[in-house]
Motif scaffolding. Sequence first.
Motif, PDB file in Angstrom:
ATOM      1  N   SER A 223      25.507  54.893  45.140  1.00 16.32           N
ATOM      2  CA  SER A 223      25.629  56.014  44.322  1.00 16.32           C
ATOM      3  C   SER A 223      26.960  56.101  43.731  1.00 16.32           C
ATOM      4  O   SER A 223      26.899  56.835  42.245  1.00 16.32           O
ATOM      5  N   GLU A 224      28.051  55.934  44.456  1.00 20.12           N
ATOM      6  CA  GLU A 224      29.294  55.974  44.093  1.00 20.12           C
ATOM      7  C   GLU A 224      29.661  55.356  42.518  1.00 20.12           C
ATOM      8  O   GLU A 224      30.464  55.757  41.525  1.00 20.12           O
ATOM      9  N   TRP A 225      28.729  54.213  42.364  1.00 17.96           N
ATOM     10  CA  TRP A 225      29.142  53.611  41.044  1.00 17.96           C
ATOM     11  C   TRP A 225      28.725  54.342  39.822  1.00 17.96           C
ATOM     12  O   TRP A 225      29.278  54.087  38.674  1.00 17.96           O
ATOM     13  N   ALA A 226      27.876  55.309  40.001  1.00 16.80           N
ATOM     14  CA  ALA A 226      27.326  56.246  38.913  1.00 16.80           C
ATOM     15  C   ALA A 226      28.544  56.918  38.254  1.00 16.80           C
ATOM     16  O   ALA A 226      28.338  57.291  37.239  1.00 16.80           O
ATOM     17  N   HIS A 227      29.474  57.252  39.218  1.00 15.16           N
ATOM     18  CA  HIS A 227      30.566  57.941  38.677  1.00 15.16           C
ATOM     19  C   HIS A 227      31.781  57.309  38.250  1.00 15.16           C
ATOM     20  O   HIS A 227      32.827  57.927  37.907  1.00 15.16           O
ATOM     21  N   ARG A 228      31.433  55.941  38.326  1.00 12.18           N
ATOM     22  CA  ARG A 228      32.657  55.201  38.147  1.00 12.18           C
ATOM     23  C   ARG A 228      32.457  54.193  36.623  1.00 12.18           C
ATOM     24  O   ARG A 228      31.472  54.020  36.389  1.00 12.18           O
ATOM     25  N   ASP A 229      33.509  53.699  35.932  1.00 14.60           N
ATOM     26  CA  ASP A 229      33.593  52.980  34.867  1.00 14.60           C
ATOM     27  C   ASP A 229      33.652  51.638  35.726  1.00 14.60           C
ATOM     28  O   ASP A 229      34.868  51.286  36.270  1.00 14.60           O
ATOM     29  N   ALA A 230      33.012  50.797  35.099  1.00 11.72           N
ATOM     30  CA  ALA A 230      33.029  49.320  35.600  1.00 11.72           C
ATOM     31  C   ALA A 230      34.024  48.643  35.508  1.00 11.72           C
ATOM     32  O   ALA A 230      34.877  47.962  36.257  1.00 11.72           O
ATOM     33  N   TRP A 231      34.872  48.912  34.401  1.00  8.07           N
ATOM     34  CA  TRP A 231      36.116  48.100  33.961  1.00  8.07           C
ATOM     35  C   TRP A 231      37.305  48.657  34.923  1.00  8.07           C
ATOM     36  O   TRP A 231      38.014  47.758  35.237  1.00  8.07           O
ATOM     37  N   GLU A 232      37.088  50.079  34.931  1.00  6.33           N
ATOM     38  CA  GLU A 232      38.351  50.527  35.910  1.00  6.33           C
ATOM     39  C   GLU A 232      38.180  50.028  37.336  1.00  6.33           C
ATOM     40  O   GLU A 232      39.033  49.678  37.931  1.00  6.33           O
ATOM     41  N   VAL A 233      36.875  49.839  37.721  1.00  3.69           N
ATOM     42  CA  VAL A 233      36.784  49.321  39.228  1.00  3.69           C
ATOM     43  C   VAL A 233      37.133  47.891  39.209  1.00  3.69           C
ATOM     44  O   VAL A 233      37.857  47.458  40.281  1.00  3.69           O
ATOM     45  N   TRP A 234      36.645  47.085  38.156  1.00  2.00           N
ATOM     46  CA  TRP A 234      36.942  45.897  38.330  1.00  2.00           C
ATOM     47  C   TRP A 234      38.512  45.469  37.981  1.00  2.00           C
ATOM     48  O   TRP A 234      39.145  44.606  38.834  1.00  2.00           O
ATOM     49  N   SER A 235      39.313  46.466  37.449  1.00  2.00           N
ATOM     50  CA  SER A 235      40.516  46.331  37.162  1.00  2.00           C
ATOM     51  C   SER A 235      41.318  46.536  38.498  1.00  2.00           C
ATOM     52  O   SER A 235      42.476  46.171  38.983  1.00  2.00           O
ATOM     53  N   ALA A 236      40.878  47.690  39.031  1.00  4.14           N
ATOM     54  CA  ALA A 236      41.581  48.153  40.148  1.00  4.14           C
ATOM     55  C   ALA A 236      41.272  47.193  41.474  1.00  4.14           C
ATOM     56  O   ALA A 236      42.093  46.829  42.230  1.00  4.14           O
ATOM     57  N   TYR A 237      39.988  46.438  41.405  1.00  2.00           N
ATOM     58  CA  TYR A 237      39.807  45.528  42.393  1.00  2.00           C
ATOM     59  C   TYR A 237      40.759  44.048  42.272  1.00  2.00           C
ATOM     60  O   TYR A 237      41.173  43.800  43.128  1.00  2.00           O
ATOM     61  N   PHE A 238      40.723  43.686  41.034  1.00  2.26           N
ATOM     62  CA  PHE A 238      41.512  42.629  40.796  1.00  2.26           C
ATOM     63  C   PHE A 238      43.004  42.743  40.957  1.00  2.26           C
ATOM     64  O   PHE A 238      43.475  41.893  41.543  1.00  2.26           O
ATOM     65  N   GLU A 239      43.552  44.027  40.783  1.00  2.00           N
ATOM     66  CA  GLU A 239      44.809  44.314  41.025  1.00  2.00           C
ATOM     67  C   GLU A 239      45.172  44.411  42.605  1.00  2.00           C
ATOM     68  O   GLU A 239      46.231  43.676  42.975  1.00  2.00           O
ATOM     69  N   ARG A 240      44.553  44.831  43.534  1.00  2.00           N
ATOM     70  CA  ARG A 240      44.325  44.799  45.028  1.00  2.00           C
ATOM     71  C   ARG A 240      44.135  43.408  45.449  1.00  2.00           C
ATOM     72  O   ARG A 240      44.996  42.960  46.180  1.00  2.00           O
ATOM     73  N   LEU A 241      43.298  42.634  44.887  1.00  4.38           N
ATOM     74  CA  LEU A 241      43.152  41.165  45.307  1.00  4.38           C
ATOM     75  C   LEU A 241      44.331  40.379  44.918  1.00  4.38           C
ATOM     76  O   LEU A 241      44.344  39.513  45.851  1.00  4.38           O
ATOM     77  N   THR A 242      45.000  40.600  43.707  1.00  6.87           N
ATOM     78  CA  THR A 242      46.094  40.100  43.538  1.00  6.87           C
ATOM     79  C   THR A 242      47.070  40.140  44.456  1.00  6.87           C
ATOM     80  O   THR A 242      48.097  39.463  44.689  1.00  6.87           O
ATOM     81  N   ARG A 243      47.321  41.270  44.921  1.00  9.56           N
ATOM     82  CA  ARG A 243      48.324  41.789  45.827  1.00  9.56           C
ATOM     83  C   ARG A 243      47.787  41.087  47.053  1.00  9.56           C
ATOM     84  O   ARG A 243      48.804  40.676  47.860  1.00  9.56           O
ATOM     85  N   ALA A 244      46.895  41.355  47.715  1.00  3.74           N
ATOM     86  CA  ALA A 244      46.328  40.530  48.629  1.00  3.74           C
ATOM     87  C   ALA A 244      46.755  38.906  48.693  1.00  3.74           C
ATOM     88  O   ALA A 244      47.269  38.456  49.599  1.00  3.74           O
ATOM     89  N   ALA A 245      46.469  38.513  47.689  1.00  5.24           N
ATOM     90  CA  ALA A 245      46.724  36.762  47.544  1.00  5.24           C
ATOM     91  C   ALA A 245      48.313  36.597  47.654  1.00  5.24           C
ATOM     92  O   ALA A 245      48.669  35.799  48.259  1.00  5.24           O
ATOM     93  N   ALA A 246      48.959  37.634  46.881  1.00  2.50           N
ATOM     94  CA  ALA A 246      50.609  37.378  46.866  1.00  2.50           C
ATOM     95  C   ALA A 246      51.147  37.647  48.088  1.00  2.50           C
ATOM     96  O   ALA A 246      52.440  37.099  48.529  1.00  2.50           O
ATOM     97  N   THR A 247      50.725  38.322  49.125  1.00  2.44           N
ATOM     98  CA  THR A 247      51.260  38.436  50.474  1.00  2.44           C
ATOM     99  C   THR A 247      51.153  37.107  51.153  1.00  2.44           C
ATOM    100  O   THR A 247      52.211  36.845  52.194  1.00  2.44           O
ATOM    101  N   GLY A 248      50.600  36.021  50.793  1.00  6.84           N
ATOM    102  CA  GLY A 248      50.434  34.656  51.568  1.00  6.84           C
ATOM    103  C   GLY A 248      49.958  34.833  53.048  1.00  6.84           C
ATOM    104  O   GLY A 248      50.118  33.749  53.749  1.00  6.84           O
ATOM    105  N   LEU A 249      49.262  35.934  53.205  1.00  4.50           N
ATOM    106  CA  LEU A 249      48.821  36.306  54.777  1.00  4.50           C
ATOM    107  C   LEU A 249      47.466  35.499  55.063  1.00  4.50           C
ATOM    108  O   LEU A 249      47.005  35.291  55.995  1.00  4.50           O
ATOM    109  N   PHE A 250      46.863  35.079  53.921  1.00  2.76           N
ATOM    110  CA  PHE A 250      45.442  34.758  54.119  1.00  2.76           C
ATOM    111  C   PHE A 250      45.181  33.041  53.344  1.00  2.76           C
ATOM    112  O   PHE A 250      45.895  32.806  52.338  1.00  2.76           O
TER     113      PHE A 250
END
Length: 266
Positions: A126-153
Amino acid sequence: MSWPADYHMHTPLCRHATGEPVDYARRAVEVGLTEIGFSDHSPMRQDDFDDWRMRFDQLDEYVEKVRRAQKDVPQLTIRLALEIDYLPGCEDWVRDLASRHPWDYFIGSVHYVSDGWAIDNPAKLSEWAHRDAWEVWSAYFERLTRAAATGLFEIIGHADLPKKFGHRPDQDCEPLYEAFLAAVKQAGGAIELNTAGLRKDCREIYPNRDLLKVAYRQGVPIAFGSDAHAPGEVGLSFAEATALARSVGYRHCCRFAARRREIVGL
Ligand SMILES: [Zn+2]
Ligand SMILES: [Zn+2]
């Protein structure tokens, strides 16, 4: 033909999967796999962080369960791994986990884009109903990019997870993909083709073909995972996944042992 390794599967310790590792291993042999890896949801520093992962005091038990499967199904190569949630600031915790057992690889995944909301949790749909898809995708990929950049995975998991329930932005996502995959490449990581998406509302492998095309263009290696939460899901839809990879040009994929990567034919 031989199948790529299935590097993404869970155990009952995460509280939302069924079947012991030995059952997954036997199923893997049945469907003709020669290599798998367990990558259950790793503990967080705080055990009460959420209710869909093993507790910290179960980490040794997890390793023992995987070791037992290795012993009971010796004809199968079974790797020991974790799927670790990337949260900003978690780097020391990941290093701590890394030092505790002789892991073969880590899958770095983003499920949380903000405090308390795992975007793939059906209980939080239900949380998705309050969210804008582009904002979620952008926030998600920003975090995913940081995850990748750590080189820990070694592997970044299900790279376009926000599509799970069918929420897709109208905007062009290619710049998000480009930045993310550049970080993966730079850190020496790989991404996974995760077939669980085919079993969700999005009805599509993670990641989508557009993202995978960028990955191929940038020279980012791939691995495969069913994200099995039950033995019957091991190796599921690997024909579709390998066909997708080949269709964008891939002829190789990764194997991992002792956190070292080997490139093998696909
Ligand atoms: Zn995941
Ligand atoms: Zn998973």
